[in-house]
Design a protein around this motif. Structure first.
Motif, PDB file in Angstrom:
ATOM      1  N   GLU A 509       0.478  -0.596   0.203  1.00  0.00           N
ATOM      2  CA  GLU A 509       0.267   0.075  -0.178  1.00  0.00           C
ATOM      3  C   GLU A 509       1.257   1.444   0.157  1.00  0.00           C
ATOM      4  N   VAL A 510       0.540   2.080  -1.136  1.00  0.00           N
ATOM      5  CA  VAL A 510       1.630   3.181  -1.187  1.00  0.00           C
ATOM      6  C   VAL A 510       0.952   4.612  -0.798  1.00  0.00           C
ATOM      7  N   PHE A 511       2.190   4.621   0.059  1.00  0.00           N
ATOM      8  CA  PHE A 511       2.285   6.134   0.425  1.00  0.00           C
ATOM      9  C   PHE A 511       3.015   7.510  -0.427  1.00  0.00           C
ATOM     10  N   CYS A 512       2.685   8.300  -1.297  1.00  0.00           N
ATOM     11  CA  CYS A 512       3.755   9.888  -1.235  1.00  0.00           C
ATOM     12  C   CYS A 512       3.387  10.532  -0.384  1.00  0.00           C
ATOM     13  N   TYR A 513       4.905  11.066  -0.152  1.00  0.00           N
ATOM     14  CA  TYR A 513       4.523  12.787   0.675  1.00  0.00           C
ATOM     15  C   TYR A 513       5.505  13.903  -0.281  1.00  0.00           C
ATOM     16  N   SER A 514       4.586  14.655  -0.902  1.00  0.00           N
ATOM     17  CA  SER A 514       5.042  14.975  -1.701  1.00  0.00           C
ATOM     18  C   SER A 514       5.831  16.294  -1.067  1.00  0.00           C
ATOM     19  N   ASP A 515       7.541  16.799  -0.882  1.00  0.00           N
ATOM     20  CA  ASP A 515       7.308  18.042  -0.384  1.00  0.00           C
ATOM     21  C   ASP A 515       7.572  19.747  -2.274  1.00  0.00           C
ATOM     22  N   ALA A 516       6.969  19.293  -2.921  1.00  0.00           N
ATOM     23  CA  ALA A 516       7.008  19.931  -4.299  1.00  0.00           C
ATOM     24  C   ALA A 516       6.395  21.257  -3.722  1.00  0.00           C
ATOM     25  N   VAL A 517       7.664  22.881  -3.657  1.00  0.00           N
ATOM     26  CA  VAL A 517       7.110  23.403  -3.601  1.00  0.00           C
ATOM     27  C   VAL A 517       6.070  24.219  -4.880  1.00  0.00           C
ATOM     28  N   GLN A 518       6.157  24.052  -5.452  1.00  0.00           N
ATOM     29  CA  GLN A 518       5.163  24.522  -6.775  1.00  0.00           C
ATOM     30  C   GLN A 518       5.023  23.476  -7.532  1.00  0.00           C
ATOM     31  N   PRO A 519       3.675  22.904  -7.310  1.00  0.00           N
ATOM     32  CA  PRO A 519       3.160  21.679  -7.971  1.00  0.00           C
ATOM     33  C   PRO A 519       2.951  22.113  -9.084  1.00  0.00           C
ATOM     34  N   ASP A 520       3.356  21.265 -10.159  1.00  0.00           N
ATOM     35  CA  ASP A 520       2.955  20.875 -11.414  1.00  0.00           C
ATOM     36  C   ASP A 520       1.424  19.442 -12.059  1.00  0.00           C
ATOM     37  N   ALA A 521       2.160  19.448 -13.635  1.00  0.00           N
ATOM     38  CA  ALA A 521       1.343  18.249 -14.152  1.00  0.00           C
ATOM     39  C   ALA A 521       2.321  17.135 -13.564  1.00  0.00           C
ATOM     40  N   LYS A 522       2.991  17.072 -13.400  1.00  0.00           N
ATOM     41  CA  LYS A 522       3.236  15.904 -12.859  1.00  0.00           C
ATOM     42  C   LYS A 522       3.361  15.465 -11.742  1.00  0.00           C
ATOM     43  N   THR A 523       3.013  16.212 -11.215  1.00  0.00           N
ATOM     44  CA  THR A 523       2.423  16.400  -9.268  1.00  0.00           C
ATOM     45  C   THR A 523       1.038  15.667  -9.136  1.00  0.00           C
ATOM     46  N   LEU A 529      -1.934   9.175  -8.789  1.00  0.00           N
ATOM     47  CA  LEU A 529      -1.448   7.416  -9.453  1.00  0.00           C
ATOM     48  C   LEU A 529      -1.516   6.858  -8.334  1.00  0.00           C
ATOM     49  N   VAL A 530      -1.353   6.870  -6.923  1.00  0.00           N
ATOM     50  CA  VAL A 530      -0.734   6.311  -5.523  1.00  0.00           C
ATOM     51  C   VAL A 530      -2.130   6.806  -5.061  1.00  0.00           C
ATOM     52  N   PRO A 531      -2.556   5.403  -3.760  1.00  0.00           N
ATOM     53  CA  PRO A 531      -3.896   5.424  -3.156  1.00  0.00           C
ATOM     54  C   PRO A 531      -4.171   6.201  -1.709  1.00  0.00           C
ATOM     55  N   HIS A 532      -2.401   7.138  -1.704  1.00  0.00           N
ATOM     56  CA  HIS A 532      -2.452   8.028  -0.971  1.00  0.00           C
ATOM     57  C   HIS A 532      -1.385   9.175  -0.812  1.00  0.00           C
ATOM     58  N   PHE A 533      -1.929  10.249  -1.125  1.00  0.00           N
ATOM     59  CA  PHE A 533      -0.743  11.117  -1.001  1.00  0.00           C
ATOM     60  C   PHE A 533      -0.531  11.958  -0.436  1.00  0.00           C
ATOM     61  N   VAL A 534       0.316  12.722   0.509  1.00  0.00           N
ATOM     62  CA  VAL A 534       0.292  13.803   1.302  1.00  0.00           C
ATOM     63  C   VAL A 534       1.003  14.612   1.069  1.00  0.00           C
ATOM     64  N   ALA A 535       0.606  15.866   0.244  1.00  0.00           N
ATOM     65  CA  ALA A 535       1.030  17.619   0.221  1.00  0.00           C
ATOM     66  C   ALA A 535       1.546  17.979   1.228  1.00  0.00           C
ATOM     67  N   CYS A 536       2.582  18.218   1.755  1.00  0.00           N
ATOM     68  CA  CYS A 536       3.288  18.552   2.858  1.00  0.00           C
ATOM     69  C   CYS A 536       4.811  19.481   3.081  1.00  0.00           C
ATOM     70  N   ALA A 537       4.912  20.382   1.907  1.00  0.00           N
ATOM     71  CA  ALA A 537       5.843  21.174   1.811  1.00  0.00           C
ATOM     72  C   ALA A 537       5.005  22.420   2.959  1.00  0.00           C
ATOM     73  N   GLY A 538       6.178  22.821   3.414  1.00  0.00           N
ATOM     74  CA  GLY A 538       6.069  24.105   4.018  1.00  0.00           C
ATOM     75  C   GLY A 538       5.933  23.234   5.774  1.00  0.00           C
ATOM     76  N   TRP A 539       5.612  22.167   5.873  1.00  0.00           N
ATOM     77  CA  TRP A 539       5.930  21.238   7.299  1.00  0.00           C
ATOM     78  C   TRP A 539       6.837  21.219   7.901  1.00  0.00           C
ATOM     79  N   THR A 540       6.583  21.297   8.719  1.00  0.00           N
ATOM     80  CA  THR A 540       7.902  20.756  10.168  1.00  0.00           C
ATOM     81  C   THR A 540       8.378  20.080  10.033  1.00  0.00           C
ATOM     82  N   ASP A 541       9.538  19.251  10.333  1.00  0.00           N
ATOM     83  CA  ASP A 541      10.191  18.087  10.073  1.00  0.00           C
ATOM     84  C   ASP A 541       9.603  17.246  10.977  1.00  0.00           C
ATOM     85  N   ALA A 542       9.561  17.692  12.501  1.00  0.00           N
ATOM     86  CA  ALA A 542       8.027  17.126  13.287  1.00  0.00           C
ATOM     87  C   ALA A 542       7.352  16.486  12.729  1.00  0.00           C
ATOM     88  N   ALA A 543       6.346  17.663  11.918  1.00  0.00           N
ATOM     89  CA  ALA A 543       4.771  17.066  11.819  1.00  0.00           C
ATOM     90  C   ALA A 543       4.735  16.346  10.469  1.00  0.00           C
TER      91      ALA A 543
END
Length: 854
Positions: A509-523, A529-543
């Motif tokens: 079961e695939v999870f993607c944690y994306s730090d892409a600051v400027q998401p685009d068409a590929k984002t 493509l994946v069941p779990h996609f988390v846009a995490c740009a700007g999150w702290t490392d702890a969060a």
């Protein structure tokens, strides 16, 4: 081709050229001449019919087009043209039939649009709306069908949808006058008089015949200002209504247009704001107005217009420090057009001595591959603020890109002295060390180990905290795999990860944690493509660590290492039981919290494990696979036509050292008349170009034999491989993605294989692809391989014809197979972890150690 056929072809081309020039009568005359010689040519009848339609001879146009249809009954283009002619002649139902037949042959958006127009004229609004919507599904990039859909929806009484469609059209083209009119009418009927008035006014400034829209505008103004309708607002009239009323009285008052544009900006109505500001700029071209126009106008496909406004702003003579601040803030938050050329050079040289402005613009230059200009701005910033961390970091990055590695390292070390706990600085230093040939592998390893110790999180390695229940220790259950990357966008990493995500089995079961600051068409593609996609740009490392732990990830995979925007401090917290380093970085991370490094026998041969803090785990055939972007077919080697060999190096010049240039020059000296093409975005920097020309000159290679080019879009970049015969990989820092591009385009590649992973990126690709004969052990062998290839043009031609098929049959393109092998590794690692936890639970007195989990 016979003489008669050649003459007909010439006549057809002449007629088509005249038609493109809109010389319809002349085109018709040539088409008649062509038909006199070849009366059964449907293309001539079609051209003649279209010329008649454009000449307002609808009946003749239909007659000629029916002749074309009789000779080409299965041509969608001809059938569509017949439908247009039937519509012009009032034969609406026949036109619909023609469009239906054309669409059945070729399902094109334009055919549906023409059909929808006829359906609307017949009063068949539901059918017209459906046709417009289907056309938009086929091509969402054109504003016209959105605007026409807005008309049909309004006529059907669906005002909110009509407004939405008009705004979609304006988002694609803020200068589209008809869409402004449609937006105004929809707003007017919805009772939103203030916005409607501005839309009408902007449309009136752009339409060739503004009388109808001005009538609507005056009616709306009457309602808004004098309560002439139940739609009128209670209380004070809308501010925009007052401004437009005054503009109608004083149409050359730039301050009024500017105030109206600023009001529209505040209300986030970009398209109407652009219209108002353009009117203000035409009357009074102030720098602040032009700059704001440039910022607003920037959108996909509008960069050229945007850049021209910005350049005009700073060339107007009225640009002040506030304009530079605004520009630098814009570049700090978004990537924009390239700051190249003499016009930009003059603007940047006039930049005021304000640290934030210098740093932001310098960073933009560095990101765009213009390191020399970036260095100059950052040097100015550091003279003003020697301890400014961001300036030191950006300065180091620009120096590194410029090839001044020792100075880059000094900048990073200075930043670490000021802020020793800044992990970004430490990662930048680690990355830059690989580019400096004077730094040994032992020194690089020691620096990575020091990073791991400095940023280790106490208690992070205690595996006991992951044992939640018996199920968590089930070795055969479905695994939860998390991929962490800032590069889930149009980036080389995406071409390695995407085929794996597509090929993953139901066992994970695939999870993607994306730090892409400027998401685009590929984002967006990854998110779908994946069941779990988390846009995490700007999150702290702890969060982010908390979220990963909450998602109960079993194996967390790092795809960045010490590259930009990495999450090393998240991994240092050990949010998952097993943590893995894979694609995206070419060395150890230095973190004991990361359990293993995925490699293969060619990237990390047996005995080379000593360069890694992590345990090295090898996939059996290839450590990764690749999904090449669309590319043109390989062209024949250019030496067959030119009579001389052209070498090429399309890698980042930061990887091409003075030593590498010396070796390239040896090959050039041995081959009379040979040349070399260097191509990369950073070569837009004139200082960098001159440095490399100077280095080749020092080696006795005349500048006429060295061609240097800068940035090109990906398709143009790939097309440039047709201009070289043999590619030369740089060293000691090798190139992996460029090697794959090179080979896919049929070009042989010579690589010097080093000891560490970063020195084996291209040689690994060659060995996995079955092309190990192009791998050199030293500089002498490198030159020998290059010259041997150059002396056999026939072999070069054979390679162009067969190389892509060889790659496609290799593990590098075996997406399903490599993914299965990767999953088997994940499963083995998980089983081993579960076994250790079972032992730990049976022996509860055992204390967790301070090293890696393994």
């Amino acid at each position: 081709m016979s003489a008669g056929e050649g003459e007909c072809t010439n006549l057809l081309e002449q007629a088509q050229r005249l038609a493109r020039e809109r010389r319809w009568d002349d085109a018709a005359r040539v088409y008649h001449e062509l038909l006199a010689r070849a009366p059964d040519r449907p293309d001539a009848w079609e051209g003649l019919g279209l010329a008649a339609l454009h000449g307002n001879r609808a009946a003749d146009g239909l007659r000629f087009l029916l002749e074309a249809r009789a000779r080409a009954p299965d041509s969608a283009r001809v059938l569509s043209s017949v439908g247009i002619a039937q519509r012009r002649n009032g034969l609406l139902r026949e036109a619909i039939e023609s469009f239906e037949r054309a669409f059945a042959l070729e399902p094109q958006a334009g055919i549906l649009i023409n059909r929808a127009r006829v359906e609307r004229e017949l009063g068949q609004l539901p059918q017209a709306i459906a046709s417009f919507q289907r056309a938009i599904e086929l091509d969402r990039s054109a504003p016209e069908p959105w605007s026409m859909l807005s008309n049909a929806l309004r006529e059907a009484g669906r005002l909110e949808e009509s407004l939405s469609a008009a705004r979609e059209a304006l988002s694609l083209d803020p200068w589209f006058a008809e869409a402004h009119l449609n937006e105004g009418v929809a707003l007017h009927r919805l009772g939103q008089l203030g916005p409607a008035i501005v839309s009408y006014w902007v449309a009136s400034t752009r339409l060739a015949k503004p009388a109808p829209v001005l009538a609507n505008l005056r009616k709306a103004l009457l309602q808004a200002l004098h309560g002439g309708s139940p739609l009128a607002h209670g209380g004070a009239p809308p501010r925009e209504a007052e401004l437009v009323a005054r503009l109608l009285q004083s149409p050359r008052d730039a301050a009024l247009a500017l105030a109206l544009g600023q009001l529209e900006q505040q209300r986030e109505r970009t398209a109407t704001a652009i219209g108002c500001l353009e009117h203000a700029a035409q009357l009074a071209p102030l720098a602040s107005t032009l700059l704001e126009l440039g910022i607003l106008a920037f959108a996909p496909g509008r960069a050229q217009r945007s850049q021209e406004y910005v350049l005009r702003a700073f060339e107007s003579g009225s640009a002040d420090a506030a304009c530079y601040r605004r520009l630098s803030e814009w570049f700090a938050t978004r990537g924009r057009f390239r700051l190249t050329g003499p016009r930009w050079q003059a603007i940047l040289e006039a930049c005021p001595d304000e640290v934030p402005v210098l740093v932001n613009l310098g960073a933009a230059l560095q990101r765009q591959g213009l390191p020399s200009a970036s260095v100059r701005l950052h040097e100015r910033a550091l003279r003003l603020a020697p301890r400014q961390i961001e300036a030191l970091l950006n300065h180091g990055a620009a120096l590194s890109d410029e090839g001044r590695f020792a100075e880059a390292g000094a900048a990073y070390r200075r930043a670490l002295e000021i802020a020793p706990d800044n992990a970004i600085t430490a990662s930048n230093l680690l990355f830059s060390l690989h580019l400096d040939p004077s730094v040994s592998a032992q020194e690089i390893l020691a620096e990575h180990i020091a990073f791991g110790r400095r940023f280790a999180v106490p208690g992070a390695l205690d595996p006991g905290r992951f044992v939640r229940d018996a199920r968590s220790r089930d070795p055969e259950r479905r695994l939860r795999i998390g991929y962490v990357s800032p590069d889930l966008r149009a980036h080389p990493v995406a071409y390695f990860l995407e085929p794996v995500l597509r090929a993953h089995s139901a066992g994970v079961e695939v999870f993607c944690y994306s730090d892409a600051v400027q998401p685009d068409a590929k984002t967006r593609q990854f998110a779908e493509l994946v069941p779990h996609f988390v846009a995490c740009a700007g999150w702290t490392d702890a969060a982010l660590a908390e979220r990963i732990a909450a998602d109960q990830i079993d194996i967390l995979v790092d795809l960045a290492g010490h590259t930009a925007k990495n999450r090393m401090l998240t991994f240092a917290r050990k949010p998952a039981p097993l943590q893995v380093s894979w694609i995206g970085y070419f060395d150890t991370t230095g973190l004991e919290a990361i359990d293993c490094r995925i490699a293969d026998a060619h990237s990390v041969p047996p005995g080379q494990e000593r360069w890694f803090v992590e345990r090295v785990e090898r996939l059996p055939r290839s450590s990764n696979c690749f999904a090449h972007p669309p590319a043109p077919e390989p062209a024949p080697p250019p030496c067959l036509e030119r009579g001389h060999i052209t070498f090429g190096c399309f890698n980042n010049p930061a990887k091409l050292t003075r030593q590498g240039v010396a070796v390239f020059a040896r090959a050039l000296r041995q081959l009379a008349g040979s040349r070399i093409l260097l191509k990369y975005g950073a070569f837009d920097d004139p200082t960098l170009r001159q440095r490399y020309l100077g280095w080749f000159s020092e080696e006795g290679i005349d500048a006429a034999r060295v061609e240097i080019e800068g940035h090109a879009p990906l398709q143009a970049f790939l097309g440039s491989f047709s201009r070289i015969d043999i590619a030369l990989d740089p060293f000691p820092y090798s190139g992996e993605t460029t090697a794959l591009h090179t080979l896919w385009m049929g070009v042989p590649l010579v690589a010097l294989e080093g000891e560490t992973l970063v020195q084996r990126l291209a040689s690994r690709v060659l060995r996995v692809a079955g092309l190990s004969e192009w791998v050199a052990r030293d500089a002498d062998e490198y030159v020998a391989i290059a010259c041997t290839l150059a002396r056999d043009p026939a072999q070069l031609a054979r390679r162009r014809a067969s190389q892509r098929a060889q790659l496609a049959a290799s593990p590098l393109w075996d997406h399903a197979g490599v993914t299965r092998e990767l999953e088997q590794l994940y499963r083995r690692l998980w089983r081993e972890w579960c076994a250790r936890q079972s032992i730990r639970i049976q022996l509860p007195h055992v204390q967790s150690g301070g090293g890696a989990v393994f």
